[in-house]
Write an enzyme that holds these catalytic residues in place. Structure first.
Site, mmCIF file in Angstrom:
data_model
loop_
_atom_site.group_PDB
_atom_site.id
_atom_site.type_symbol
_atom_site.label_atom_id
_atom_site.label_comp_id
_atom_site.label_asym_id
_atom_site.label_seq_id
_atom_site.Cartn_x
_atom_site.Cartn_y
_atom_site.Cartn_z
ATOM 1 C CE LYS A 1 -4.846 -8.954 -3.509
ATOM 2 N NZ LYS A 1 -3.730 -7.253 -4.417
ATOM 3 C CB SER B 1 -2.727 -4.477 -2.399
ATOM 4 O OG SER B 1 -3.186 -5.111 -3.281
ATOM 5 C CB SER C 1 -1.511 -4.779 -6.361
ATOM 6 O OG SER C 1 -1.339 -3.891 -5.281
HETATM 7 N N1 GLN Z 1 0.203 0.740 -4.282
HETATM 8 C C1 GLN Z 1 -0.733 1.184 -5.075
HETATM 9 C C2 GLN Z 1 -2.451 1.773 -4.897
HETATM 10 O O1 GLN Z 1 -2.248 1.282 -3.269
HETATM 11 C C3 GLN Z 1 -1.419 -0.449 -5.937
HETATM 12 C C4 GLN Z 1 -2.479 -0.660 -5.119
HETATM 13 C C5 GLN Z 1 -2.321 -2.230 -6.298
HETATM 14 O O2 GLN Z 1 -2.732 -2.123 -7.249
HETATM 15 N N2 GLN Z 1 -4.136 -2.556 -6.332
HETATM 16 O O3 GLN Z 1 -2.733 2.372 -5.034
#
Ligand code: GLN
Length: 481
Positions: free
Chosen positions: A74, A149, A173
């Site tokens: 990532k 994400s 994510s």
């Molecule tokens: N969607 C969640 C956020 O925006 C989780 C994102 C993540 O785990 N990086 O905080």
């Protein structure tokens, strides 16, 4: 050979059925053929991949199960000499001078880097639509999101553009996109894998873990990256067990808890039914199933977002237009460089984090918001401690619904935040969780089942998940394109 799991590819390499170079080339070809549609990758490191694969071939022994295995990272995992952007304009051309510790560990094991994969900007989002470089598409339906994400990591593994990937999970994510794309996504216990060199979102929540084709593969990757790091003071000295010992075919005597609150939070019927079907399979394998209650689940979303946005607002302070990345032109003085660079460099969700987080942390509001949320977090943690006195693993859906349409939730941040309702409690509690494929919706979109275990009990996830995969075929289904 690109459809092989790590365990299968390892066998092929060891038995000289193909070379690491041939394997890397096959993946690079697949990326070239498919990434125009999918957009899982933001950087493809063809030269690096071929060089690392040639090294693996030269060594020739393939002792480590990851030796010669192609992967991607990532694009928040720092890679020396290779662009690492957090999929933000502000870091569009940032080339780190060092590797993240997790990448060093993977290299020691012999894994081969195919490239850097797409993410929501600074990993903030649930759909990958917040990437500065544009969204990743869902391999099962290009009009749907890949989840976020870690949309790039999940789509690339599901579509055989990599043998495995490394993502980050702050509030879901890894698990949520794994569920939406149909692969295995492991969120480790906080501190199990070193975060050093990984661009942070919320430092007391961030975790790093694998996205893989099978549960067995997740165990193999974790084996290589887990454990105390001299480079990260938040990794405790908890021994790393031999995870492969826990890959059994039955669940005799395993106690499974089903928290009823996780089937009430706007969970669609098809999703609940698929997970209930999964629980039935586990029962047949010998598990003892009981209902449990986690009543604080309803506070998880507000508590999580107040805390992570507060931490994010301080973490993002370092991007001033001078130390790293994008510098705005035409500024008259220092303050204007800061303001203009941040205005131009950050996207809307990141700006929302800075606004909300700074507000929560400001004098006068700190007690009412940040401190209150921190107290509820402690209570949620306690609730999980109590639950794990009674059961070994909790089973829930990963996401309330399968992949949604691109654009469907972008105008409504609160609706987007609700996509994480079933994953954020696990990060608040600091325990571990894993999404495994468990079915498909009537529209043919994947449904994931979430397994949750106590702190540093990843082996329980592997045990439950592997036995489930031995008895089911969901993880073998592939998108057809
Ligand atoms: N969607 C969640 C956020 O925006 C989780 C994102 C993540 O785990 N990086 O905080």
């Amino acid at each position: 050979m690109i459809n092989l799991s790590i365990a299968e590819a390892h066998k092929g390499l060891k038995e000289k059925k193909f070379s690491a170079t041939e394997l890397a080339k096959a993946y690079l070809k697949r990326i070239k053929e498919t990434d125009g549609n999918l957009h899982s990758y933001v950087t493809v490191t063809e030269d690096v991949a071929l060089k690392q694969a040639a090294e693996a071939d030269k060594k020739g022994k393939f002792e480590n199960p990851l030796a010669g295995i192609p992967m991607n990272l990532k694009d928040v995992v720092c890679t020396a000499g290779i662009k690492t952007t957090a999929c933000s304009k502000i870091l569009e051309n940032f080339v780190p001078p060092y590797n993240a510790h997790v990448y060093d560990r993977l290299r020691e094991a012999g894994a081969v880097l195919l490239g850097k994969s797409n993410t929501d900007e600074f990993t903030m989002g649930s759909s990958s639509e917040n990437s500065y470089f544009g969204a990743t598409k869902n391999p099962w339906d290009f009009t749907c999101v890949a989840g976020g994400s870690s949309g790039g990591p999940a789509a690339s593994v599901a579509a055989d553009q990599a043998c495995f990937s490394i993502g980050t999970d702050t509030g879901g994510s890894i698990r949520q996109p794994a569920s939406l794309c149909s692969c295995v996504g492991l969120k480790v216990t906080y501190g199990r894998v070193p975060r050093e060199g990984v661009i942070p979102y919320a430092s007391s929540f961030d975790t790093i873990g694998p996205l893989t084709k099978t549960v067995e593969d997740a165990a193999l990757v974790l084996q290589a990256i887990a454990g105390k790091s001299e480079r990260d003071a938040t990794t405790p000295n908890v021994p790393v067990p031999d995870y492969t010992k826990f890959l059994k075919n039955d669940l005799k005597g395993m106690k499974i808890g089903v928290p009823k609150e996780f089937f009430e939070q706007g969970v669609e019927k098809e999703t609940a039914d698929a997970v209930m079907g999964g629980i039935e399979v586990m029962k047949k394998l010998g598990a003892i199933v009981e209902e449990v209650s986690l009543p604080l689940t309803k506070y998880a979303i507000p508590v999580y977002y107040l805390l992570v946005k507060s931490e994010a607002s301080t973490n993002l302070a370092r991007y001033d237009g001078i130390k790293y990345g994008h510098t705005a032109g035409g500024a008259k003085d220092l303050e204007e460089i800061y303001i203009k660079s941040r205005q131009e460099g950050f996207g809307p969700e990141v700006k929302r984090a800075i606004m909300l987080g700074t507000y929560c942390l400001s004098a006068g509001y700190f007690d009412a918001f940040y401190l209150k949320a921190a107290k509820v977090r402690a209570l949620i943690k306690k609730e999980y401690e109590e639950a794990f006195k009674k059961v070994d693993v909790l089973v829930t859906p990963t996401s309330p619904f399968p992949a949604f349409k691109i654009g469907e939730k972008t105008e409504d941040p609160l609706a987007m935040y609700m996509a994480d309702i079933l994953t954020v409690p696990i990060n608040l509690a600091g325990v571990c969780g894993m999404s495994v494929p468990a079915g498909f919706s009537p529209a043919g979109l994947p449904i994931g089942m979430q397994l949750i275990a106590d702190q540093f009990k990843e082996e329980n996830l592997f045990h439950a998940g592997h036995a489930f995969q031995q008895a089911t075929e969901w993880h073998k289904k592939k998108p057809s394109f």
